[in-house]
Design an enzyme around this catalytic site. Structure first.
Site, PDB file in Angstrom:
ATOM      1  CB  ALA A  68       9.139  -3.872  -3.599  1.00 31.38           C
ATOM      2  N   GLY A 106       2.584  10.796  -5.012  1.00 29.76           N
ATOM      3  CA  GLY A 106       3.802  10.382  -5.709  1.00 29.76           C
ATOM      4  C   GLY A 106       4.671   9.602  -4.734  1.00 29.76           C
ATOM      5  CE  LYS A 122       4.753   9.440   0.173  1.00 28.31           C
ATOM      6  NZ  LYS A 122       4.316  10.254  -0.921  1.00 28.31           N
ATOM      7  CD  GLN A 143       3.968  -9.624   5.074  1.00 28.71           C
ATOM      8  OE1 GLN A 143       3.921  -9.772   6.282  1.00 28.71           O
ATOM      9  NE2 GLN A 143       5.103  -9.433   4.444  1.00 28.71           N
ATOM     10  CD  GLU A 145      -1.418  -2.360   1.972  1.00 31.36           C
ATOM     11  OE1 GLU A 145      -0.198  -2.429   2.236  1.00 31.36           O
ATOM     12  OE2 GLU A 145      -2.229  -3.274   2.210  1.00 31.36           O
ATOM     13  N   GLY A 146       2.112   1.117   0.435  1.00 27.21           N
ATOM     14  CA  GLY A 146       2.993   2.283   0.544  1.00 27.21           C
ATOM     15  C   GLY A 146       3.407   2.530   1.996  1.00 27.21           C
ATOM     16  CG  HIS A 195       7.968  -2.158   3.921  1.00 26.35           C
ATOM     17  ND1 HIS A 195       7.737  -2.144   5.274  1.00 26.35           N
ATOM     18  CD2 HIS A 195       7.141  -3.104   3.411  1.00 26.35           C
ATOM     19  CE1 HIS A 195       6.812  -3.044   5.557  1.00 26.35           C
ATOM     20  NE2 HIS A 195       6.440  -3.648   4.446  1.00 26.35           N
ATOM     21  CB  THR A 243       7.776 -13.798  -1.346  1.00 23.10           C
ATOM     22  OG1 THR A 243       7.916 -14.219   0.015  1.00 23.10           O
ATOM     23  CG2 THR A 243       6.655 -12.768  -1.452  1.00 23.10           C
ATOM     24  CB  SER A 284      -4.275  10.296  -5.021  1.00 23.17           C
ATOM     25  OG  SER A 284      -4.266   9.949  -3.667  1.00 23.17           O
TER      26      SER A 284
HETATM   27  P1  GDP Z   1       4.816  -1.243   1.026  1.00 23.85           P
HETATM   28  O1  GDP Z   1       5.186  -2.687   0.921  1.00 23.85           O
HETATM   29  O2  GDP Z   1       3.469  -1.044   1.630  1.00 23.85           O
HETATM   30  O3  GDP Z   1       5.876  -0.415   1.711  1.00 23.85           O
HETATM   31  O4  GDP Z   1       4.700  -0.710  -0.481  1.00 23.85           O
HETATM   32  P2  GDP Z   1       5.735  -1.037  -1.672  1.00 23.85           P
HETATM   33  O5  GDP Z   1       6.966  -0.251  -1.469  1.00 23.85           O
HETATM   34  O6  GDP Z   1       5.880  -2.484  -1.881  1.00 23.85           O
HETATM   35  O7  GDP Z   1       4.881  -0.519  -2.928  1.00 23.85           O
HETATM   36  C1  GDP Z   1       4.456   0.773  -3.030  1.00 23.85           C
HETATM   37  C2  GDP Z   1       5.027   1.354  -4.334  1.00 23.85           C
HETATM   38  O8  GDP Z   1       4.338   2.549  -4.658  1.00 23.85           O
HETATM   39  C3  GDP Z   1       6.475   1.750  -4.223  1.00 23.85           C
HETATM   40  O9  GDP Z   1       7.097   1.580  -5.460  1.00 23.85           O
HETATM   41  C4  GDP Z   1       6.407   3.228  -3.848  1.00 23.85           C
HETATM   42  O10 GDP Z   1       7.568   3.944  -4.236  1.00 23.85           O
HETATM   43  C5  GDP Z   1       5.221   3.655  -4.633  1.00 23.85           C
HETATM   44  N1  GDP Z   1       4.416   4.757  -4.076  1.00 23.85           N
HETATM   45  C6  GDP Z   1       4.119   5.009  -2.774  1.00 23.85           C
HETATM   46  N2  GDP Z   1       3.265   6.042  -2.688  1.00 23.85           N
HETATM   47  C7  GDP Z   1       3.008   6.452  -3.953  1.00 23.85           C
HETATM   48  C8  GDP Z   1       2.182   7.459  -4.528  1.00 23.85           C
HETATM   49  O11 GDP Z   1       1.460   8.179  -3.842  1.00 23.85           O
HETATM   50  N3  GDP Z   1       2.166   7.554  -5.886  1.00 23.85           N
HETATM   51  C9  GDP Z   1       2.911   6.766  -6.685  1.00 23.85           C
HETATM   52  N4  GDP Z   1       2.837   6.926  -7.992  1.00 23.85           N
HETATM   53  N5  GDP Z   1       3.707   5.801  -6.179  1.00 23.85           N
HETATM   54  C10 GDP Z   1       3.739   5.622  -4.826  1.00 23.85           C
HETATM   55  P1  IMO Z   2       4.639  -5.835   1.956  1.00 20.96           P
HETATM   56  O1  IMO Z   2       5.046  -5.724   3.409  1.00 20.96           O
HETATM   57  C1  IMO Z   2       2.337  -7.971  -1.062  1.00 20.96           C
HETATM   58  C2  IMO Z   2       1.881 -12.291  -0.542  1.00 20.96           C
HETATM   59  C3  IMO Z   2       2.584 -13.185  -1.535  1.00 20.96           C
HETATM   60  C4  IMO Z   2       1.648 -14.382  -1.505  1.00 20.96           C
HETATM   61  C5  IMO Z   2       1.240 -14.447  -0.045  1.00 20.96           C
HETATM   62  C6  IMO Z   2       2.056 -15.410   0.792  1.00 20.96           C
HETATM   63  O2  IMO Z   2       5.686  -5.400   1.003  1.00 20.96           O
HETATM   64  O3  IMO Z   2       3.303  -5.208   1.732  1.00 20.96           O
HETATM   65  P2  IMO Z   2       4.545 -15.508   1.721  1.00 20.96           P
HETATM   66  O4  IMO Z   2       5.840 -15.118   1.109  1.00 20.96           O
HETATM   67  O5  IMO Z   2       4.212 -14.754   2.955  1.00 20.96           O
HETATM   68  O6  IMO Z   2       4.429 -16.983   1.881  1.00 20.96           O
HETATM   69  O7  IMO Z   2       3.433 -15.126   0.601  1.00 20.96           O
HETATM   70  O8  IMO Z   2       1.378 -13.141   0.474  1.00 20.96           O
HETATM   71  N1  IMO Z   2       2.783 -11.315   0.139  1.00 20.96           N
HETATM   72  C7  IMO Z   2       2.788 -10.008  -0.125  1.00 20.96           C
HETATM   73  N2  IMO Z   2       2.120  -9.296  -1.055  1.00 20.96           N
HETATM   74  N3  IMO Z   2       3.144  -7.347  -0.177  1.00 20.96           N
HETATM   75  C8  IMO Z   2       3.812  -8.033   0.772  1.00 20.96           C
HETATM   76  O9  IMO Z   2       4.529  -7.433   1.735  1.00 20.96           O
HETATM   77  C9  IMO Z   2       3.683  -9.445   0.795  1.00 20.96           C
HETATM   78  N4  IMO Z   2       4.199 -10.421   1.567  1.00 20.96           N
HETATM   79  C10 IMO Z   2       3.630 -11.560   1.154  1.00 20.96           C
HETATM   80  O10 IMO Z   2       2.642 -12.590  -2.800  1.00 20.96           O
HETATM   81  O11 IMO Z   2       0.485 -14.098  -2.252  1.00 20.96           O
HETATM   82 MG    MG Z   3       5.834  -4.061  -0.533  1.00 17.08          MG
END
Ligand code: GDP
Ligand code: IMO
Ligand code: MG
Length: 423
Positions: free
Chosen positions: A299, A414, A18, A224, A14-15, A41, A129, A332
């Site tokens: 990521a 962003g 950030k 997650q 979800e972000g 993250h 993963t 957004s």
């Molecule tokens: P997390 O696992 O919840 O920390 O999220 P991730 O880092 O896996 O994925 C979120 C992705 O969206 C990353 O590539 C961030 O750089 C990007 N991101 C976060 N906030 C925004 C936003 O408001 N707009 C855009 N375009 N990208 C964002």
């Molecule tokens: P963050 O913290 C998105 C998903 C995997 C799979 C399921 C089980 O970056 O938001 P696992 O490796 O735990 O056995 O996988 O959960 N999954 C995630 N999807 N963001 C994550 O972490 C995830 N961590 C696991 O893709 O469907």
């Molecule tokens: Mg992530």
């Protein structure tokens, strides 16, 4: 003093990284409470993009202490590569980063077991993963696991051997063809363990509760998302820990009455990586457009993320289970340029219209019913205050606030730290 929580409300990504980075200036301590290197993250600032896996997202702030709690599972190999990634940033991680002795260790054979289990499932695979998360939590609850504190014991190697040997037998049970060189994996593991042991191991529940008494501020960082929670997620397509608010209590050793604000974070639309039900998933060019503009690739694994409209039924469920007090809407900017936006406000379930998440949300049982809202077409990425946002986006936000009965306090426009609007 209380511990504030930040949690993902959807299927992860979800972000969280950030926003933890954005909020860290308000906190003395950032503490991860569950999950492991399945998390990725992402933080962006000063033109640099950084992905953290096990290390809390407060690490880049000079003053912050970052705690890896007992609920986390640590792979020394991944962890040490994360530390190496920090080297160019002049971060004194030996001072800033402390690890719970009660956190469990991911062994190389846990990763192999994950691969064997997934291979044996064929089409029914979870889409893990493959970082060894499931097998490590199984050993934890099965009372067989090895913990960070065990690294300080003289007989760690013997304990390791006994568990790894058992795992090898279990791998053969799956009758799948998994190629590996355990000697090589173990050499890498023990080299990483040596580096890990240079960090400080603590009784983190003592440290955190003492810090609270000293009026220190603490932010707990989830990994997650709520729909991947082992109890409340879309089981069995979930991860193996409690990603919801209660997981912060068990994953850090802080009592429920010590929890303060619960920040719930969601994307303005929905994504999912891996297998499992996703009622609002789009299989058309609209979904493709979201994936492209949102750069929706994992990521950790680089896999494309499935995309769809915002699902308010699922989001309401997550708000309820977590006791969310403030919402944050991410990405957004990605929705700019869509003429009409759809939000799922009910499900057709077995011939009836329902407004809650049923036991079984497989595609054949659930059809989303949408409310349509007018889209906007503006570049949000340079906007810095809520009054600059297009009217249609403000309407979208206010619609969600009314439905969810919780205020949206941050709107992200962003990936960069600065692209964050407070309301
Ligand atoms: P997390 O696992 O919840 O920390 O999220 P991730 O880092 O896996 O994925 C979120 C992705 O969206 C990353 O590539 C961030 O750089 C990007 N991101 C976060 N906030 C925004 C936003 O408001 N707009 C855009 N375009 N990208 C964002
Ligand atoms: P963050 O913290 C998105 C998903 C995997 C799979 C399921 C089980 O970056 O938001 P696992 O490796 O735990 O056995 O996988 O959960 N999954 C995630 N999807 N963001 C994550 O972490 C995830 N961590 C696991 O893709 O469907
Ligand atoms: Mg992530």
């Amino acid at each position: 003093m209380a511990v504030d929580l930040l949690l993902g409300l959807q299927w992860g990504d979800e972000g969280k990284g950030k926003i933890v980075d954005v909020l860290t200036k308000n906190y003395n301590i950032i503490a991860r409470f569950q999950g492991g290197p399945n998390a990725g993250h992402t933080l962006e600032f000063d033109g640099i993009k950084h992905v953290l896996r096990t290390i809390p997202s407060g690490i880049f702030h000079k003053e912050s202490i970052n705690v890896i709690g007992n609920g986390v599972v640590i792979d020394p190999v991944v962890f040490v590569s994360e530390l190496e990634g920090l080297n160019k940033f002049d971060i004194d991680y030996k001072k800033k980063l402390i690890i719970s002795r009660k956190a469990h260790l991911i062994l190389p054979t846990h990763r192999l077991l994950d691969a064997a289990s997934e291979a044996s499932k064929g089409k029914a695979k979870i889409g893990s993963t493959l970082k060894g998360i499931g097998p490590t939590y199984m050993d934890k609850t099965g009372r067989n696991g090895l913990r960070v504190g065990d690294l300080e014991l003289e007989d760690f190697k013997e304990r390791y051997r006994a568990l790894a040997d058992k795992h090898e037998e279990m791998i053969s049970f799956y009758k799948v063809d998994i190629q590996y060189d355990l000697e090589e994996l173990e050499a890498e593991f023990f080299a990483a363990v040596k580096a890990l042991k240079e960090l400080t191991f603590i009784d983190s529940e003592e440290f955190l509760n003492k810090s609270l008494k000293e009026n220190k501020t603490i932010l707990a960082e989830g990994a997650q998302g709520s729909l991947l929670d082992i109890d409340f997620g879309t089981y069995p397509f979930v991860t193996s820990s409690n990603t919801t608010a209660a997981g912060a209590c068990t994953g850090l050793g802080v009592a429920p009455n010590k929890i303060g604000e619960v920040f719930g974070i969601f994307k303005a639309y929905t994504t999912r990586v891996g297998s499992g039900p996703f009622p609002t998933e789009l299989f058309d060019e609209v979904g493709e457009k979201m994936a492209k503009i949102g750069n929706e690739f994992g990521a950790v694994t680089g896999r494309p993320r499935r995309c769809g409209w915002l699902d308010l039924i699922a989001l309401k469920y997550a708000v309820q289970v977590n006791g969310v007090t403030q919402l944050m809407m991410m990405k957004s900017d990605v929705l700019s340029g869509f003429e009409t936006l759809k939000v799922c406000t009910a499900y057709k379930y077995k011939g009836e219209t329902i407004d809650h998440l049923p036991y079984n949300i497989e595609e054949e049982n659930v059809t989303p019913i949408y409310t349509e809202l007018k889209g906007w077409n503006a570049d949000l990425t340079k906007m810095t205050s809520a009054d600059q946002l297009p009217k249609e986006l403000t309407d979208y936000i206010e619609f969600l606030e009314k439905e969810l009965e919780v205020p949206i306090k941050i709107v992200s426009v962003g990936p960069d730290r600065t692209q964050t609007i407070h309301r």
